[in-house]
Design a protein around this motif. Structure first.
Motif, short mmCIF file in Angstrom:
data_model
loop_
_atom_site.label_atom_id
_atom_site.label_comp_id
_atom_site.label_asym_id
_atom_site.label_seq_id
_atom_site.Cartn_x
_atom_site.Cartn_y
_atom_site.Cartn_z
N MET A 37 0.81 -1.21 0.00
CA MET A 37 0.00 0.00 0.00
C MET A 37 0.85 1.27 0.00
O MET A 37 0.46 2.29 -0.56
CB MET A 37 -0.93 0.01 1.20
CG MET A 37 -1.83 1.22 1.29
SD MET A 37 -2.87 1.14 2.74
CE MET A 37 -4.47 1.13 1.97
N SER A 38 2.03 1.21 0.60
CA SER A 38 2.88 2.40 0.70
C SER A 38 3.70 2.65 -0.57
O SER A 38 4.40 3.65 -0.65
CB SER A 38 3.82 2.27 1.90
OG SER A 38 4.72 1.21 1.69
N GLU A 39 3.63 1.76 -1.55
CA GLU A 39 4.43 1.89 -2.76
C GLU A 39 3.56 2.20 -3.98
O GLU A 39 2.87 1.33 -4.49
CB GLU A 39 5.23 0.62 -3.00
CG GLU A 39 6.25 0.36 -1.91
CD GLU A 39 7.05 -0.90 -2.12
OE1 GLU A 39 6.97 -1.50 -3.22
OE2 GLU A 39 7.75 -1.30 -1.18
N SER A 40 3.63 3.44 -4.41
CA SER A 40 2.92 3.83 -5.63
C SER A 40 3.69 3.32 -6.84
O SER A 40 4.91 3.17 -6.79
CB SER A 40 2.81 5.35 -5.72
OG SER A 40 2.01 5.85 -4.68
N VAL A 41 2.96 3.10 -7.92
CA VAL A 41 3.57 2.73 -9.19
C VAL A 41 3.65 4.01 -10.03
O VAL A 41 2.66 4.73 -10.15
CB VAL A 41 2.74 1.63 -9.90
CG1 VAL A 41 3.36 1.27 -11.24
CG2 VAL A 41 2.60 0.41 -9.01
N GLY A 139 -15.79 -2.51 7.05
CA GLY A 139 -15.84 -2.26 8.48
C GLY A 139 -14.51 -1.93 9.12
O GLY A 139 -14.45 -1.65 10.31
N GLU A 140 -13.42 -1.95 8.36
CA GLU A 140 -12.10 -1.65 8.91
C GLU A 140 -11.64 -0.29 8.41
O GLU A 140 -11.84 0.06 7.26
CB GLU A 140 -11.09 -2.72 8.52
CG GLU A 140 -11.36 -4.07 9.15
CD GLU A 140 -10.29 -5.11 8.81
OE1 GLU A 140 -9.21 -4.71 8.32
OE2 GLU A 140 -10.56 -6.29 9.05
N VAL A 141 -11.02 0.46 9.32
CA VAL A 141 -10.53 1.80 8.97
C VAL A 141 -9.21 1.72 8.21
O VAL A 141 -9.02 2.39 7.21
CB VAL A 141 -10.38 2.66 10.25
CG1 VAL A 141 -9.78 4.03 9.90
CG2 VAL A 141 -11.72 2.83 10.93
N GLY A 142 -8.29 0.91 8.73
CA GLY A 142 -6.98 0.80 8.10
C GLY A 142 -7.05 0.04 6.79
O GLY A 142 -7.88 -0.84 6.60
N GLY A 143 -6.15 0.39 5.89
CA GLY A 143 -6.10 -0.27 4.60
C GLY A 143 -5.35 -1.59 4.66
O GLY A 143 -4.73 -1.95 5.66
N ILE A 144 -5.44 -2.32 3.58
CA ILE A 144 -4.72 -3.59 3.44
C ILE A 144 -3.29 -3.25 3.04
O ILE A 144 -3.05 -2.67 1.99
CB ILE A 144 -5.40 -4.47 2.38
CG1 ILE A 144 -6.79 -4.84 2.86
CG2 ILE A 144 -4.56 -5.70 2.07
CD1 ILE A 144 -7.64 -5.53 1.81
N ASN A 145 -2.34 -3.60 3.90
CA ASN A 145 -0.94 -3.24 3.64
C ASN A 145 -0.39 -3.94 2.41
O ASN A 145 0.26 -3.31 1.59
CB ASN A 145 -0.07 -3.56 4.87
CG ASN A 145 -0.33 -2.59 5.99
OD1 ASN A 145 -0.62 -1.42 5.76
ND2 ASN A 145 -0.27 -3.06 7.21
N ILE A 146 -0.60 -5.23 2.28
CA ILE A 146 -0.10 -5.98 1.14
C ILE A 146 -1.30 -6.57 0.39
O ILE A 146 -2.00 -7.43 0.91
CB ILE A 146 0.85 -7.13 1.57
CG1 ILE A 146 2.02 -6.60 2.40
CG2 ILE A 146 1.34 -7.90 0.34
CD1 ILE A 146 2.97 -5.68 1.65
N LEU A 147 -1.53 -6.07 -0.82
CA LEU A 147 -2.62 -6.55 -1.66
C LEU A 147 -2.08 -7.66 -2.55
O LEU A 147 -1.15 -7.43 -3.33
CB LEU A 147 -3.17 -5.41 -2.51
CG LEU A 147 -4.32 -5.76 -3.45
CD1 LEU A 147 -5.53 -6.26 -2.69
CD2 LEU A 147 -4.68 -4.55 -4.30
#
Length: 162
Positions: A37-41, A139-147
């Motif tokens: 999630m922290s790495e844009s393409v 229902g979750e606030v935080g995103g999925i770190n590794i998709l």
């Protein structure tokens, strides 16, 4: 004789599949079909016809490990003068039955998704596009770190025919 016929067929199919309006195409692979999630393409392009109208597409290749029926992306288009357009986009990736949308044989499907329609690139210089995923579980606030399940991400730009 059979080799000549086969070669002619391959050339015909190859020529028919060419898109003469295509002015930019680039793909980036995701290591092990995992997108952090922290790495844009990032993509960069320049030298496009400054008068022509273009359409931009995001191409997404996914495999059977992709666990969702949709995909949320945060996109950013930066003009050479620094002005930026940022947007959050949602794309449908599967039918309600679970059947994948997109084209492709086997477990990899490619989806050609609209990004920007009828856009002009009037400035000379380098344009920059960045794409990040914005997936979250209900229902979750935080995103999925590794998709998981996204194998490649691409950007295509075509001259508009309309």
């Amino acid at each position: 004789m059979l080799k000549k016929v086969s070669l002619v067929l391959v050339l015909i199919v190859g020529l028919e599949s060419c898109n003469t309006n295509l002015v930019f195409s680039e793909f980036k692979s995701m290591k092990d079909a995992k997108w952090d999630m922290s790495e844009s393409v990032h993509f960069e392009f320049s030298g496009l016809d400054s008068i022509a109208v273009h359409n931009m597409f995001i191409n997404v290749r996914n495999d059977n490990t992709f666990p969702f029926s949709n995909l949320f992306l945060i996109t950013e288009l930066e003009y050479p003068d620094g002005n930026t357009i940022k947007d959050t986009l949602e794309y449908r990736m599967a039918e309600p039955t679970g059947e994948w949308l997109g084209k492709g044989l086997g477990s990899i499907k490619e989806n050609k998704l609209w990004f920007q329609e009828k856009i002009v690139f009037p400035d000379s210089g380098v344009y920059k596009v960045s794409v990040a995923h914005a997936m979250r579980r209900n229902g979750e606030v935080g995103g999925i770190n590794i998709l998981e399940g996204i194998t490649d991400l691409g950007l295509e730009i075509e001259k508009s025919t309309q």
